[in-house]
Every structure is written in structure tokens, then in C-alpha cells.
Scaffold this active site. Structure first.
Site, short mmCIF file in Angstrom:
data_model
loop_
_atom_site.label_atom_id
_atom_site.label_comp_id
_atom_site.label_asym_id
_atom_site.label_seq_id
_atom_site.Cartn_x
_atom_site.Cartn_y
_atom_site.Cartn_z
N CYS A 1 0.84 -1.20 0.00
CA CYS A 1 0.00 0.00 0.00
C CYS A 1 0.87 1.25 0.00
O CYS A 1 0.64 2.18 -0.78
CB CYS A 1 -0.94 -0.01 1.21
SG CYS A 1 -2.22 1.26 1.16
N CYS A 2 1.88 1.29 0.85
CA CYS A 2 2.79 2.43 0.89
C CYS A 2 3.55 2.57 -0.43
O CYS A 2 3.78 3.68 -0.91
CB CYS A 2 3.78 2.29 2.04
SG CYS A 2 3.10 2.59 3.69
N CYS B 1 7.65 3.93 5.90
CA CYS B 1 6.76 3.74 4.76
C CYS B 1 7.51 3.28 3.51
O CYS B 1 6.89 2.79 2.55
CB CYS B 1 6.00 5.03 4.45
SG CYS B 1 7.06 6.41 3.98
#
Length: 234
Positions: free
Chosen positions: A121-122, A230
Site C-alpha cells: 500500500c505504501c 513507509c
């Protein structure tokens, strides 16, 4: 905004010079060097937790480009802080968007990817947009500070970002939390309304929780997982 024309070899050499000359320099001196070295080829990134770096950069180079990653998952307070920076500071705010909307990502990967594969997702919503934007710059400045966490304790003031082939600058690397607080008070800097003892580190809303007394400042990020970054800086 420019299309970079400097070679990786040239940029690597510039990073080495900066690293040798600027350890111990003030944040303003570091940014001044960066502006003199890279001109419009320099961008500043801002998470909109606090806006110290964006404010300082605007003092050194009015009209500088500030990059904000619009992930689609931010707290409303974070979006409001970005809007305020755009309205108040002498900067050009660029909102970097992922290739997919949240709905499109959900359709391809399933709902709430952040809860099942936060690294992916990051990568999709932060890392890829920044990487694409870096094609237009020779260097980028980040608000990383050594005091933020153990994983950031050795953050160099200037380095060569091998993955992106760009110079990476951390003007605030040596600042303590108290240094940040002093600057915020002295210059009346815009701060995310969530920033507090409960929210000392603010990321995307689904992946950020309140921090309990005595916990590490970044304990609220990806809580319960081994993930601590992240991917922008690793």
C-alpha cells in the site's frame, strides 16, 4: 519544475561535497547551499505533520516547490494543513497522486490493502508517486531528524539517494524536538492540529493510532507490526 539534466555521477559528487562541508552547519546554511547548488532542480517534501521545513525553505527560496503525497487516506486535519500551507506560505505546492484512486486500488487488490499488505500500500500510494516526481528534480529535501527514532539516528545531512539517482538533503537532521518547538513558536509555524502527546507522529489515518504515555513517538504508526517506515527513506 525542470527536467533534470545533471548526470548521476555529477550528482553523486555534489552529494559528497555537501556531506563533507555541511555536517555541523545550520539548517538555513544547508538549504542555502542546496538552493545555490541545484536552483529550481531542488524540491522539498512535506508530510504536513508540522511545516517547519516548508516554512524554512520558503524563507531561503521564495516560491520553492513543496511536494505533498496525497495518499487518499490522510486525516482531514492533514489535508487542512496542506491547504493552509498553500494559502499562507510562499511556496508552490504540488500534490502527488497515486496512479490509482482508493476505489481502483480496492478493485484490483481488495479492500483495505493497508491492513493486509501495508508495504505494498505504501509502495503504491507514497513511494511510486515520489519516484515519478523525482524525474523532474536533481535533489530533494526532507524533514527527517535523527531524534525521531532509532532507525533515523544516523540520518546524513546530505547523501546520494542511490535508488532514485538524486541528492537527498536533511536540513533538520540534527534538530531535537525542542529545536522544532522553538522554531514553531518563534515563526508561528503552521502545525497539524492532531500533533500532540497522543499523536506525536502522523501518517495515514488507517495506519496511525494514539500513543500511550511512555511509548515511543512512532509507536502509533503501523501498530502491532514490525513495519516502522513507509519506504520513502529505506
Amino acid at each position: 519544475m525542470i527536467t533534470t539534466v545533471r548526470s548521476a555521477v555529477d550528482l553523486s559528487a555534489a552529494a559528497a561535497r555537501g556531506a563533507a562541508e555541511l555536517e555541523g552547519a545550520t539548517a538555513e546554511q544547508i538549504l542555502t547551499w542546496a538552493v545555490e547548488e541545484f536552483g529550481d532542480g531542488l524540491a522539498v517534501t512535506a508530510s504536513m505533520q508540522d511545516t517547519v521545513l516548508a516554512h524554512l525553505a520558503a524563507r531561503v527560496k521564495p516560491g520553492i516547490e513543496v511536494l505533498f503525497l496525497e495518499t487518499g487516506y490522510h486525516f482531514v486535519e492533514t489535508i487542512g494543513t496542506a491547504d493552509a500551507v498553500e494559502a499562507v506560505y510562499d511556496v508552490k505546492l504540488r500534490r502527488l497522486l497515486p496512479l490509482q484512486t482508493v476505489a481502483e486500488q480496492d478493485a484490483q487488490y481488495g479492500p483495505e490493502l493497508f491492513s493486509r499488505n501495508p508495504d505494498l500500500c505504501c509502495a503504491l500510494r507514497k513511494v511510486a508517486p515520489l519516484n515519478a516526481a523525482m524525474d523532474q528534480y536533481d535533489a530533494w529535501a526532507t524533514g527527517l531528524r535523527r531524534a525521531e527514532s532509532a532507525s533515523r539516528a544516523n540520518t546524513p545531512v546530505v547523501s546520494f539517494d542511490e535508488r532514485r539517482g538524486r541528492v537527498k538533503i536533511a536540513p533538520l537532521a540534527t534538530w531535537s524536538d525542542e529545536d522544532v518547538d522553538r522554531y514553531v513558536l518563534e515563526y508561528h509555524v503552521l502545525v497539524n492540529p492532531l500533533l500532540s502527546a497522543e499523536y506525536p507522529s502522523i501518517g495515514c489515518e488507517p495506519c496511525t493510532r494514539r500513543v500511550a504515555p511512555g511509548e515511543d513517538a512512532r509507536a502509533g504508526r503501523w501498530a502491532g507490526l514490525s513495519k516502522t517506515e513507509c519506504g520513502l527513506h529505506t
